[in-house]
Design a protein around this motif. Structure first.
Motif, mmCIF file in Angstrom:
data_model
loop_
_atom_site.group_PDB
_atom_site.id
_atom_site.type_symbol
_atom_site.label_atom_id
_atom_site.label_comp_id
_atom_site.label_asym_id
_atom_site.label_seq_id
_atom_site.Cartn_x
_atom_site.Cartn_y
_atom_site.Cartn_z
ATOM 1 N N LYS A 22 0.738 -1.236 0.069
ATOM 2 C CA LYS A 22 0.003 -0.177 -0.076
ATOM 3 C C LYS A 22 1.042 1.235 0.048
ATOM 4 O O LYS A 22 1.754 1.459 0.898
ATOM 5 C CB LYS A 22 -0.637 -0.137 1.127
ATOM 6 N N GLN A 34 2.826 -0.405 4.066
ATOM 7 C CA GLN A 34 2.681 -1.776 4.511
ATOM 8 C C GLN A 34 2.549 -2.639 3.357
ATOM 9 O O GLN A 34 2.241 -2.128 2.300
ATOM 10 C CB GLN A 34 1.507 -1.869 5.673
ATOM 11 N N VAL A 39 0.937 -4.437 9.376
ATOM 12 C CA VAL A 39 2.075 -3.674 10.129
ATOM 13 C C VAL A 39 2.270 -4.498 11.267
ATOM 14 O O VAL A 39 3.565 -4.582 11.584
ATOM 15 C CB VAL A 39 1.461 -2.212 10.814
ATOM 16 N N LEU A 40 1.385 -5.082 11.928
ATOM 17 C CA LEU A 40 1.534 -5.895 13.246
ATOM 18 C C LEU A 40 2.779 -7.015 12.592
ATOM 19 O O LEU A 40 3.553 -7.198 13.385
ATOM 20 C CB LEU A 40 0.441 -6.579 13.828
ATOM 21 N N ARG A 300 -1.843 9.879 20.493
ATOM 22 C CA ARG A 300 -1.120 9.939 19.330
ATOM 23 C C ARG A 300 -0.360 11.369 19.427
ATOM 24 O O ARG A 300 -0.468 12.183 20.385
ATOM 25 C CB ARG A 300 -2.035 10.221 18.028
ATOM 26 N N PHE A 321 0.892 2.240 19.122
ATOM 27 C CA PHE A 321 0.822 1.090 19.557
ATOM 28 C C PHE A 321 2.006 0.432 19.728
ATOM 29 O O PHE A 321 2.676 0.335 18.551
ATOM 30 C CB PHE A 321 -0.321 0.300 18.962
ATOM 31 N N ARG A 350 -9.503 12.567 23.008
ATOM 32 C CA ARG A 350 -11.027 12.710 22.671
ATOM 33 C C ARG A 350 -11.668 13.425 23.951
ATOM 34 O O ARG A 350 -12.573 13.099 24.174
ATOM 35 C CB ARG A 350 -11.367 11.464 22.238
ATOM 36 N N GLU B 30 -9.695 -3.228 5.595
ATOM 37 C CA GLU B 30 -8.410 -3.125 4.747
ATOM 38 C C GLU B 30 -7.521 -1.886 4.674
ATOM 39 O O GLU B 30 -6.563 -1.853 4.328
ATOM 40 C CB GLU B 30 -8.722 -3.810 3.057
ATOM 41 N N GLN B 31 -8.362 -0.983 4.397
ATOM 42 C CA GLN B 31 -7.839 0.556 4.385
ATOM 43 C C GLN B 31 -7.091 0.831 5.770
ATOM 44 O O GLN B 31 -5.872 1.410 5.795
ATOM 45 C CB GLN B 31 -8.959 1.666 4.229
ATOM 46 N N LEU B 32 -7.640 0.283 6.935
ATOM 47 C CA LEU B 32 -7.278 0.787 8.406
ATOM 48 C C LEU B 32 -5.899 0.035 8.638
ATOM 49 O O LEU B 32 -5.058 0.335 9.336
ATOM 50 C CB LEU B 32 -8.340 0.460 9.224
ATOM 51 N N GLY B 33 -5.905 -1.179 8.280
ATOM 52 C CA GLY B 33 -4.877 -2.212 8.679
ATOM 53 C C GLY B 33 -5.079 -2.828 10.070
ATOM 54 O O GLY B 33 -6.324 -2.721 10.439
ATOM 55 N N ASP B 34 -4.244 -3.299 10.760
ATOM 56 C CA ASP B 34 -4.264 -4.131 11.900
ATOM 57 C C ASP B 34 -5.035 -3.185 13.037
ATOM 58 O O ASP B 34 -4.447 -2.262 13.420
ATOM 59 C CB ASP B 34 -2.948 -4.661 12.348
ATOM 60 N N VAL B 36 -5.885 -2.124 16.755
ATOM 61 C CA VAL B 36 -5.291 -2.561 17.983
ATOM 62 C C VAL B 36 -6.119 -1.827 19.347
ATOM 63 O O VAL B 36 -5.696 -2.021 20.314
ATOM 64 C CB VAL B 36 -3.902 -1.767 17.998
ATOM 65 N N GLU B 57 -8.836 2.451 16.018
ATOM 66 C CA GLU B 57 -7.579 2.566 16.321
ATOM 67 C C GLU B 57 -6.725 1.418 15.372
ATOM 68 O O GLU B 57 -6.796 0.386 16.103
ATOM 69 C CB GLU B 57 -6.747 3.289 17.210
ATOM 70 N N SER B 58 -5.841 1.862 14.461
ATOM 71 C CA SER B 58 -4.905 0.954 13.754
ATOM 72 C C SER B 58 -3.671 1.182 14.439
ATOM 73 O O SER B 58 -3.530 2.205 15.301
ATOM 74 C CB SER B 58 -4.929 0.984 12.259
ATOM 75 N N VAL B 59 -2.594 0.408 13.951
ATOM 76 C CA VAL B 59 -1.332 1.002 14.559
ATOM 77 C C VAL B 59 -0.727 2.297 14.210
ATOM 78 O O VAL B 59 -0.426 3.113 14.963
ATOM 79 C CB VAL B 59 -0.155 -0.127 14.147
ATOM 80 N N LYS B 60 -1.338 2.512 12.959
ATOM 81 C CA LYS B 60 -1.263 3.926 12.386
ATOM 82 C C LYS B 60 -1.729 4.890 12.819
ATOM 83 O O LYS B 60 -1.274 6.296 12.860
ATOM 84 C CB LYS B 60 -0.982 3.730 10.969
ATOM 85 N N ALA B 61 -3.139 5.022 13.053
ATOM 86 C CA ALA B 61 -4.201 6.246 13.213
ATOM 87 C C ALA B 61 -5.209 5.892 13.849
ATOM 88 O O ALA B 61 -5.744 4.506 13.839
ATOM 89 C CB ALA B 61 -4.356 6.740 11.702
ATOM 90 N N ALA B 62 -6.163 6.746 14.332
ATOM 91 C CA ALA B 62 -7.246 6.615 14.854
ATOM 92 C C ALA B 62 -8.313 7.291 13.836
ATOM 93 O O ALA B 62 -8.325 8.168 13.252
ATOM 94 C CB ALA B 62 -7.575 7.449 16.123
ATOM 95 N N PRO B 84 -9.083 -6.728 19.940
ATOM 96 C CA PRO B 84 -9.481 -5.825 18.559
ATOM 97 C C PRO B 84 -9.317 -6.373 17.483
ATOM 98 O O PRO B 84 -10.015 -6.026 16.312
ATOM 99 C CB PRO B 84 -8.596 -4.641 19.009
#
Lengths: 374, 124
Positions: A22, A34, A39-40, A300, A321, A350, B30-34, B36, B57-62, B84
């Motif tokens: 991607k 990724q 990623v994990l 974040r 994470f 939030r 699929e867009q979000l990824g894993d 968590v 939230e994924s590893v990358k973003a919320a 999750p």
């Protein structure tokens, strides 16, 4: 958006597409965030075996001059004069206020007068222009956009690379050498950005795909994207330029005092040396710290940090994470009174105050292959 | 028999009687990824259509999950707190987020059908 921004591509672009990556814009490049593993898995695989990273977007250059190390010391507080042949060292490029313009790696290759530099992708033009302007008459910068850079990281990296370059596994952490890898001329440094043992391998752009395919042919090696590169470096407690360090942070408050050479602390002669050394000796108003949220919610970059009375005492600069810890982790700056390990703080996520505490870094122990003598 | 509709925010909503189950689509995961971390709303909370109802939230973003229709929460999938990864493994099944009692069934009828959503998701 009607405007189309033209993104640069690394020599591995076609291979990334073939591998199902991607791709996202990063520092002006179209880069793999990724691969299909995600990623994990990519993160955990790097800690368990070996991961291959395309970091060809980073800036590479040779510094030429009568004494490039002595010249570079005017802009960076590391001991580059004392850097032995075959070794590399972390450096900080400083502005006149002692703020960090970039962080970089400098190598003194065996039998070569020039210093070899690797700098951050987003900063390369600015760095090279700054060095050229400030050291005019004594140093010239030879940028090498024709070169690509691959990182092989993880506990299996040594054994994997040894098969393609017999003898290379004898290198120890921060040693650097010109060598043939899979028959390709390379500059190989035993370094990285994951906290694991590993190598960064600079090669001609035209050789990159051949080398990447040779490395990926090893069953221990998976391609790893920028997503896992980021989670790996946060777990390792390493700074990301533009987030954890920038022109508003100085080396003392960033906890990068180790990047100031012993000789340099006495001799000074780097930008804002008196100010930085005052911070080293007397402490700073704020400090970069590690943070572990008590719960599962990640906090974040940009999240406010508050004390238990609700007063804002700092900001998170990297957070997310940590797959190896199966828990959220972060780093950021807090007022020095709150910087001690285990200090209880709140993270404002939030609109809710989530309890967290200051924690030592690295979050995951570094596993560099250190030599017996430095 | 339940009926499932989709939103342009990549949520699915499956209606049975006047109670609907809400989650995010496979395309979204699929867009979000894993994934968590998931924050699901408490039972009894009411949302207007389009209000922020949950966080994923994924590893990358919320990312926010919005209420596809107005309603009151009748259940949350608190199993996602412990695991999750259910969201990635089974986004349109065990990875559901919350259940809502609908305020206005017409809002449901106005959402995309499966065919419309598939065209929407693959078209951009």
């Amino acid at each position: 958006m009607t405007e189309t921004q033209t993104l640069l591509r690394t020599p591995l672009h076609a291979l990334h597409v073939e591998l199902g990556a991607k791709l996202v814009p990063f520092a002006g490049y179209e880069m793999p965030v990724q691969y299909p593993a995600g990623v994990l898995k990519e993160h955990l695989h790097t800690r368990e075996k070996a991961g291959l990273f395309d970091v060809s977007h980073m800036g590479q250059a040779f510094l030429h001059g009568a004494d490039p190390a002595r010249s570079l010391e005017k802009l960076a507080p590391s001991d580059f004069i004392g850097l032995k042949e075959g070794r590399q060292r972390y450096g900080l490029l400083l502005n006149d206020e002692g703020g960090i313009k970039d962080d970089f790696m400098a190598s003194r290759l065996i039998g070569e007068a020039a210093l070899y530099l690797v700098v951050n992708a987003a900063m390369k033009e600015s760095d090279f222009a700054y060095i050229t302007e400030r050291l005019a008459g004594e140093l010239t910068v030879e940028p090498r956009p024709d070169r690509a850079l691959l990182a092989l990281q993880g506990p299996a990296a040594g054994a994997v690379l040894e098969k393609l370059s017999p003898g290379i596994d004898a290198l120890t952490f921060m040693q650097v050498i010109r060598a043939k890898v899979a028959g390709i001329d390379a500059i190989v440094g035993r370094t990285g950005y994951t906290g694991e043992d590993g190598f960064e391998i600079s090669i001609a752009g035209s050789d990159t795909e051949k080398l990447a395919r040779a490395l990926l042919a090893d069953p221990d090696v998976l391609p790893i994207g920028l997503g896992a590169r980021d989670s790996l470096r946060v777990e390792a407690g390493l700074c990301l330029y533009g987030h954890d360090i920038d022109e508003t942070t100085n080396p003392a408050e960033a906890g990068l005092i180790w990047a100031i050479g012993k000789r340099r602390k006495l001799e000074k002669g780097f930008p804002a040396a008196d100010k930085i050394m005052a911070g080293v000796l007397n402490g700073t108003a704020r400090k970069r710290v590690g943070i572990r949220p008590d719960g599962r919610a990640p906090a974040r970059d940009g999240t406010e940090i508050a004390d238990k009375s609700g007063r804002v005492i700092g900001t998170i600069t990297s957070g997310g994470f940590g797959p190896s810890l199966n828990a959220p982790i972060a780093m950021g700056y807090v007022e020095t009174a709150f910087a001690a390990d285990d200090t209880e703080i709140d993270l404002i996520v939030r609109g809710k105050a989530l309890p967290a505490r200051i924690a030592p870094m690295p979050f995951v122990p570094n596993r560099y292959k250190r030599g017996t003598a430095q | 028999m339940s009926e499932t509709r989709y939103t342009d925010q990549h949520e699915w909503i499956s209606l049975e009687g006047d109670e609907a189950t809400v989650g995010i689509t496979r395309f979204a995961t699929e867009q979000l990824g894993d994934v968590v971390f998931v924050d699901v709303p408490e039972v009894g909370k009411s949302f207007a259509k389009g209000a922020e109802a949950a966080v994923v939230e994924s590893v990358k973003a919320a990312s926010e999950v919005y209420a596809p229709v107005a309603g009151t929460v009748t259940a949350g999938n608190y199993a996602l707190g412990d695991d999750p990864s259910l969201v990635n493994a089974d986004p349109e099944g065990a990875g559901w987020f919350f259940k809502l009692r609908l305020a206005n069934k017409a809002e449901f009828e106005a959402l995309m059908t499966k065919e419309q959503y598939q065209e929407f998701a693959t078209g951009h």
